[in-house]
Design a protein around this motif. Structure first.
Motif, PDB file in Angstrom:
ATOM      1  N   ILE A 114      -0.413  -9.369  -8.619  1.00 10.89           N
ATOM      2  CA  ILE A 114      -0.948 -10.544  -8.831  1.00 10.89           C
ATOM      3  C   ILE A 114      -2.599 -10.557  -8.850  1.00 10.89           C
ATOM      4  CG2 ILE A 114      -1.246 -12.904  -7.877  1.00 10.89           C
ATOM      5  CD1 ILE A 114       1.635 -12.790  -7.215  1.00 10.89           C
ATOM      6  N   LEU A 115      -2.754  -9.642  -7.638  1.00  9.32           N
ATOM      7  CA  LEU A 115      -4.205  -9.638  -7.541  1.00  9.32           C
ATOM      8  C   LEU A 115      -4.834  -8.774  -8.753  1.00  9.32           C
ATOM      9  CD1 LEU A 115      -6.808  -9.378  -5.622  1.00  9.32           C
ATOM     10  CD2 LEU A 115      -5.912  -7.286  -4.716  1.00  9.32           C
ATOM     11  N   ALA A 174       9.692  -4.746   1.775  1.00  9.30           N
ATOM     12  CA  ALA A 174       8.133  -4.714   1.834  1.00  9.30           C
ATOM     13  C   ALA A 174       7.427  -3.947   0.658  1.00  9.30           C
ATOM     14  CB  ALA A 174       7.812  -3.643   2.907  1.00  9.30           C
ATOM     15  N   ILE A 212      -6.836 -14.876  -3.097  1.00  2.63           N
ATOM     16  CA  ILE A 212      -6.213 -14.783  -4.523  1.00  2.63           C
ATOM     17  C   ILE A 212      -6.351 -15.984  -5.127  1.00  2.63           C
ATOM     18  CG2 ILE A 212      -4.148 -14.085  -5.971  1.00  2.63           C
ATOM     19  CD1 ILE A 212      -3.354 -12.078  -4.036  1.00  2.63           C
ATOM     20  N   THR A 269       6.333 -16.498   4.038  1.00  2.38           N
ATOM     21  CA  THR A 269       5.742 -15.473   4.970  1.00  2.38           C
ATOM     22  C   THR A 269       6.646 -15.629   6.161  1.00  2.38           C
ATOM     23  OG1 THR A 269       3.767 -15.826   3.731  1.00  2.38           O
ATOM     24  CG2 THR A 269       3.910 -14.097   5.760  1.00  2.38           C
ATOM     25  N   VAL A 306       2.059  -8.366  -4.905  1.00  2.00           N
ATOM     26  CA  VAL A 306       0.927  -8.992  -4.457  1.00  2.00           C
ATOM     27  C   VAL A 306      -0.168  -8.159  -4.965  1.00  2.00           C
ATOM     28  CG1 VAL A 306      -0.725  -9.666  -2.407  1.00  2.00           C
ATOM     29  CG2 VAL A 306       1.750  -9.974  -2.239  1.00  2.00           C
ATOM     30  N   GLU A 307      -0.004  -6.864  -4.929  1.00  2.00           N
ATOM     31  CA  GLU A 307      -1.157  -6.149  -5.468  1.00  2.00           C
ATOM     32  C   GLU A 307      -1.332  -6.459  -7.178  1.00  2.00           C
ATOM     33  OE1 GLU A 307      -3.305  -4.441  -4.181  1.00  2.00           O
ATOM     34  OE2 GLU A 307      -2.491  -3.251  -2.396  1.00  2.00           O
ATOM     35  N   ILE A 364       0.929  -4.520   5.485  1.00  2.00           N
ATOM     36  CA  ILE A 364       2.535  -4.602   5.460  1.00  2.00           C
ATOM     37  C   ILE A 364       2.868  -3.459   6.226  1.00  2.00           C
ATOM     38  CG2 ILE A 364       4.245  -4.080   3.760  1.00  2.00           C
ATOM     39  CD1 ILE A 364       3.118  -5.975   2.072  1.00  2.00           C
ATOM     40  N   VAL A 403      -3.548  -5.471   1.906  1.00  2.00           N
ATOM     41  CA  VAL A 403      -2.075  -5.750   1.586  1.00  2.00           C
ATOM     42  C   VAL A 403      -1.292  -4.583   2.332  1.00  2.00           C
ATOM     43  CG1 VAL A 403      -0.505  -5.860  -0.432  1.00  2.00           C
ATOM     44  CG2 VAL A 403      -2.565  -6.945  -0.646  1.00  2.00           C
ATOM     45  N   LEU A 418       9.345 -12.580   7.690  1.00  2.07           N
ATOM     46  CA  LEU A 418       9.064 -11.999   8.914  1.00  2.07           C
ATOM     47  C   LEU A 418       9.999 -12.223   9.801  1.00  2.07           C
ATOM     48  CD1 LEU A 418       5.249 -12.467   9.205  1.00  2.07           C
ATOM     49  CD2 LEU A 418       6.483 -10.586   8.980  1.00  2.07           C
ATOM     50  N   LEU A 448       5.087  -9.925  15.019  1.00  2.42           N
ATOM     51  CA  LEU A 448       5.257 -10.363  13.815  1.00  2.42           C
ATOM     52  C   LEU A 448       4.710 -11.838  13.160  1.00  2.42           C
ATOM     53  CD1 LEU A 448       9.025  -9.479  13.857  1.00  2.42           C
ATOM     54  CD2 LEU A 448       7.160  -8.289  12.338  1.00  2.42           C
ATOM     55  N   LEU A 482      13.759  -2.751   5.780  1.00  3.60           N
ATOM     56  CA  LEU A 482      12.405  -2.905   5.674  1.00  3.60           C
ATOM     57  C   LEU A 482      11.556  -2.508   4.496  1.00  3.60           C
ATOM     58  CD1 LEU A 482      11.299  -3.042   9.247  1.00  3.60           C
ATOM     59  CD2 LEU A 482      12.591  -4.597   8.077  1.00  3.60           C
ATOM     60  N   LEU A 483      11.882  -1.621   3.926  1.00  5.37           N
ATOM     61  CA  LEU A 483      11.137  -0.966   2.786  1.00  5.37           C
ATOM     62  C   LEU A 483      11.469  -1.623   1.452  1.00  5.37           C
ATOM     63  CD1 LEU A 483      10.838   2.999   3.209  1.00  5.37           C
ATOM     64  CD2 LEU A 483       9.310   1.461   3.179  1.00  5.37           C
ATOM     65  N   ILE A 503       7.280  -6.536  -2.130  1.00  2.00           N
ATOM     66  CA  ILE A 503       6.034  -7.492  -1.883  1.00  2.00           C
ATOM     67  C   ILE A 503       4.891  -7.019  -1.950  1.00  2.00           C
ATOM     68  CG2 ILE A 503       5.234  -9.041  -0.029  1.00  2.00           C
ATOM     69  CD1 ILE A 503       7.974  -9.484   1.113  1.00  2.00           C
ATOM     70  N   ALA A 504       4.573  -5.837  -1.446  1.00  4.89           N
ATOM     71  CA  ALA A 504       3.267  -5.258  -1.800  1.00  4.89           C
ATOM     72  C   ALA A 504       2.804  -4.938  -3.207  1.00  4.89           C
ATOM     73  CB  ALA A 504       3.251  -3.740  -1.057  1.00  4.89           C
ATOM     74  N   PHE A 522       5.644  -2.938  10.046  1.00  4.52           N
ATOM     75  CA  PHE A 522       6.655  -1.974  10.003  1.00  4.52           C
ATOM     76  C   PHE A 522       6.812  -1.620  11.614  1.00  4.52           C
ATOM     77  CE2 PHE A 522       8.810  -0.455   6.544  1.00  4.52           C
ATOM     78  CZ  PHE A 522       8.542  -1.122   5.371  1.00  4.52           C
TER      79      PHE A 522
END
Lengths: 603, 262
Positions: free
Chosen positions: B57-58, B47, A389, B88, B54-55, A418, A414, B92, A375, B43-44, B50-51, A422
């Motif tokens: 923002i990108l 996650a 970014i 981060t 970030v995508e 991620i 990304v 985690l 992790l 977790l999903l 967050i994914a 998992f």
């Protein structure tokens, strides 16, 4: 014993080739070898013209020529490995084993792994580094030009050894038409034990080609280690005095860390392979149950195998960090943090190997500690993404093909990153381990990030290498297609993994058919994209518009006209000063040697 | 800054949409599956937003600053770097803590409560079902030593009773992988690995081999049948035939039909 003979014979041939190579070169004064080829040797060679024609490519010790050889070799291996991938995805179009039989399927995914990991990614990055690293540093060549050449020339024979089963199969098939004995050729089948080569399966499989392939892998490891040592010494000793560690460019930093990982990880792989070879052929019991046990292999293999993952990806990160700012019109954000994160990844990568073994019944306390480090390694990876970014934020983005590649790499990173978290979580990994989820996760990186970074580099430095410009419209289309293809191929694999479909299944239950077909469709898109790239590269190198102004990417106006472009400009000017030479202006010429590296170190 | 607010709204909307996309779970078929899939869902929930964030923002950065007329030179910002490093790390840390709690469950990690690491067969408690899963190229044999029953048909387990599954291999490494029950354990030659669970839902579940074991690997499939206690007892009396009538009713209900191999 019998099954070692082809390996021994091949090794003997390899040695003979090497000896012949030395014999050929021994007409040079012996004293120039004494220091292994530092600057003084190169100076000694300055007056020597390279031999013309094909002989030049077989005898060259010029880092740029060897770099091109590496890139060509890696690309050829990539196309071969991609053919395997297309075969895999074709088989998986249907649930039953309709296209290839199971043995062929097992062989194809095994050699796909070997080819892509050992003969595509690292050689291409080594090639890129060979070409540009001395230019970026302002060095006249790598520290050991001859070792550089040997390291490259060990690779083709090792590829042939690793993939020999297919070659002998084809020879056997062709020769078998004639009334001759082809049992020798038929004895060597393509290896089918999976790229991880888990014992006892890899010990028990009778196929003698496995031993040959192990020797080939060992040889490629030797070559990779030699190249890594060369890079480390070059970065340490070949920098001009004014280029301190604080001014070292980001790509050289990443190559340095990668080379350190290679130096620590590959010798272990070599020893492990030899132990397996001895177990197979000489009755040692390193990995036998009554000896070290099957888990010993997994620990040794993954102690190499996990750093290997970062050996593959760190140069790609370096390229992204190097090229991205050029198309944003501003410097890299958080340069120092990116360097720290690279070093952190390099160190942590040696403490995560057992996360490949969570399902083997390891002590849960051990599993927990490996989970913690796995992790933790996500932190420096995330830092890179955020810094990239931030580099783009407030910049002036020019959406040329290299930048599109990099944006694509950032977007796949990304998801690929991620999904890796998992797998670091032990309980979730227990369910997902050895399913298609894992395949989807790492392919988002090894197809999403690594080739995209390579292609970005191929477009970015194409003018510098060939003196011509590529077709920009085709390049943009190709890049977008590659990004779409990556997501279409590998997102379905993630879902398949959640549904429970194990990897390495040439035959699968019918309920998985739709997602598999979508993935195959994506893979064919990837194939088309690679083909377009290839066409663009070849055609543009032949007939693309000739570059007259060295500042192809308008780097001067933002103060990012780095050393390698300065070198390119000097070369263009020098050529313009002379009589315009006949023939292909793109190819390397003898004048490249004459450039004094100290002149362009100022920029 | 108006643009930034609009982006924030769009991102929040996308994130909400993404959370909605996290699959809602069917009834868990075993206690193991229950804890793992709950963890996976947690977790999903973390996650996926967050994914998407970030995508987004990108994508926004690319769209907003393409051919920007007023670029600004890069300014270092140490605070920003430290902030996102710590953020981060906190995410985690949560992942690690949540995972550790699930890892410590006896139905997920079978050795934790056993200081001697005694995974040898014969140590199952009285009220639990003890079964041995013996793997070889390329089939499974299920042994019930207490009941003197051996079968290669399928692993039969009673509902709502703890099962101790001792897994070993006769030749190369195999694996016992039952995705719907949340079970995976490699089978290594020369040693036993223990898998402990409690099935909670009757049905038939597919069992895969998940470690490459040679030519027959993709056809090394079997099934796990979870039946009621009575039925289990009946089956033990007559392992050859008794299950068949109930199996026909069950298999259509839970959707995991017989294996799809040719």
């Amino acid at each position: 014993m019998l099954d070692t003979i082809p390996g021994v014979a091949l090794a003997a041939i390899g040695l003979a080739v090497l000896a012949a190579y030395y014999r050929l070169r021994s007409d040079r004064p012996a004293m120039s070898f004494a220091d292994g080829g530092t600057a003084s040797v190169t100076v000694g060679l300055t007056g020597t013209e390279k031999p013309a024609g094909i002989l030049r490519w077989f005898t060259t010790v010029d880092h740029k020529d060897i770099g091109l050889l590496y890139i060509l070799f890696g690309t050829a291996a990539a196309l071969w490995g991609a053919t395997d991938a297309m075969m895999i995805r074709t088989e998986l179009l249907v649930p039953e084993s309709a296209v290839w039989n199971v043995e062929t399927y097992n062989a194809v995914f095994t050699t796909h792994g070997f080819t892509m990991l050992f003969f595509f990614v690292t050689p291409v990055f080594t090639g890129i580094a060979n070409y540009v690293l001395p230019l970026l540093l302002g060095a006249d060549d790598l520290a050991f030009p001859r070792i550089n050449a040997i390291a490259f020339w060990l690779l083709p024979p090792s590829l042939v050894m690793v993939r020999g089963g297919l070659i002998t199969d084809v020879i056997g098939m062709v020769v078998g038409v004639l009334p001759v004995d082809v049992t020798l050729f038929e004895a060597l089948e393509p290896v089918a034990m999976g790229w991880t080569m888990y014992t006892p399966l890899s010990v028990e499989m009778a196929n003698p080609q496995i031993s040959v392939a192990l020797l080939g892998l060992h040889l490629s490891g030797v070559a990779t280690t030699m190249a890594a040592i060369n890079f480390i010494v070059t970065v340490f000793t070949e920098r001009p005095p004014e280029l301190g560690w604080d001014k070292l460019d980001i790509f050289s930093w990443n190559i340095l860390v990668t080379s350190a990982l290679i130096l620590l990880a590959f010798p272990l792989l070599g020893s492990t392979l030899i132990m397996l070879l001895l177990d197979r052929n000489f009755g040692t019991t390193f990995f036998a149950i009554e000896g070290g046990g099957p888990m010993l292999w997994q620990h040794l293999f993954w102690f190499f195998g996990h750093p290997e993952v970062y050996i593959l990806v760190l140069p790609a990160f370096g390229l992204v960090s190097l090229i991205l700012p050029k198309f944003c019109g501003r410097r890299l954000f958080g340069f120092r943090f990116i360097v720290y994160s690279t070093i952190a990844i390099g160190i942590l990568s040696f403490g995560v190997w057992a996360h490949h073994m969570f399902a083997t019944g390891m002590d849960p306390r051990l599993r927990a500690s490996f989970m913690a480090v796995s992790l933790a390694i996500a932190i420096p990876s995330a830092i890179k993404e955020f810094n990239w970014i931030a580099t783009m934020w407030n910049g002036r983005l020019r959406l040329d093909a290299p930048l599109i590649c990099i944006i694509g790499a950032m977007s796949t990173f990304v998801v690929g990153g991620i999904t890796g978290v998992f797998l670091a979580s032990v309980p979730v990994d227990l369910v997902l381990h050895d399913t298609h989820y894992v395949v989807g996760h790492f392919h988002l990186i090894v197809v999403g990030v690594i080739p995209l970074a390579m292609i970005a580099a191929s477009y970015y430095w194409f003018p510098l290498i060939t003196g011509r410009m590529y077709n920009q419209r085709l390049a943009r289309a190709q890049t977008v297609l590659l990004i779409i293809g990556t997501f279409v191929t590998f997102i379905p694999l993630l879902i398949l993994g959640y549904m429970g479909m194990p990897r390495r299944y040439g035959i699968y239950p019918t309920e998985f058919i739709t997602l598999n077909q979508i993935a195959s469709l994506g893979a064919f898109l990837l194939g088309v994209s690679v083909f377009l790239w290839l066409v663009n590269m070849i055609q543009s190198a032949r007939v693309g518009p000739v570059v007259r102004d060295a500042d192809v990417w308008n780097l001067k106006e933002t103060g990012q006209f780095t050393r390698e472009w300065q070198w390119f400009e000097d070369r263009l000017e020098e050529r313009r000063g002379k009589v315009e030479p006949e023939g292909d202006p793109g190819s390397e010429s003898e004048t490249t040697r004459a450039v004094d590296p100290d002149d362009d170190a100022e920029s | 800054m108006r643009g930034a607010r609009r982006t924030a709204v769009i991102v929040a909307f996308l994130a909400a949409l993404a959370i909605g996309a996290v699959p809602s779970v069917a009834v868990a078929a075993s206690v193991t599956e229950q804890v793992i899939s709950r963890l996976n869902r947690q977790l999903l929930y973390l996650a996926v937003p967050i994914a998407v964030l970030v995508e987004a923002i990108l994508a926004y950065t690319v769209w907003r600053f393409r051919d920007n007329d007023e670029p600004e030179p890069t300014k270092e910002n140490r605070q920003l770097e430290i902030t996102w490093t710590i953020a981060t790390a906190l995410v985690l840390l949560f992942v690690g803590t949540a995972s550790f709690y699930v890892l410590a469950q006896p139905t997920v990690s079978t050795v934790l409560d056993d200081p001697q690491r005694n995974a040898e067969p014969g140590n199952a408690p009285e009220d639990a079902v003890e079964a041995h899963i013996v793997t070889e190229q390329w089939n499974y044999t299920f042994e019930y030593p207490e009941e003197n029953v051996t079968t290669s048909e399928s692993l039969v387990l009673p509902e709502n009773r703890t099962a101790y599954l001792y897994i070993t291999s006769e030749d190369v490494i195999h694996s016992v992988h039952v995705p719907e029950l949340g079970l995976k354990q490699d089978a290594l030659p020369g040693q036993y690995n223990l898998l402990r669970t409690e099935p909670t839902e009757k049905g038939e579940y597919r069992l895969y081999c998940a470690e490459l074991c040679g030519r027959g690997h993709p056809e090394m499939l079997s099934t796990v049948q979870v039946v009621s206690e009575d039925e289990y007892e009946r089956w033990l009396e007559n392992p050859e035939s008794a299950l068949n009538e109930s199996e026909a009713n069950e298999s259509s209900a839970n959707g995991s039909a017989t294996d799809g191999g040719p």
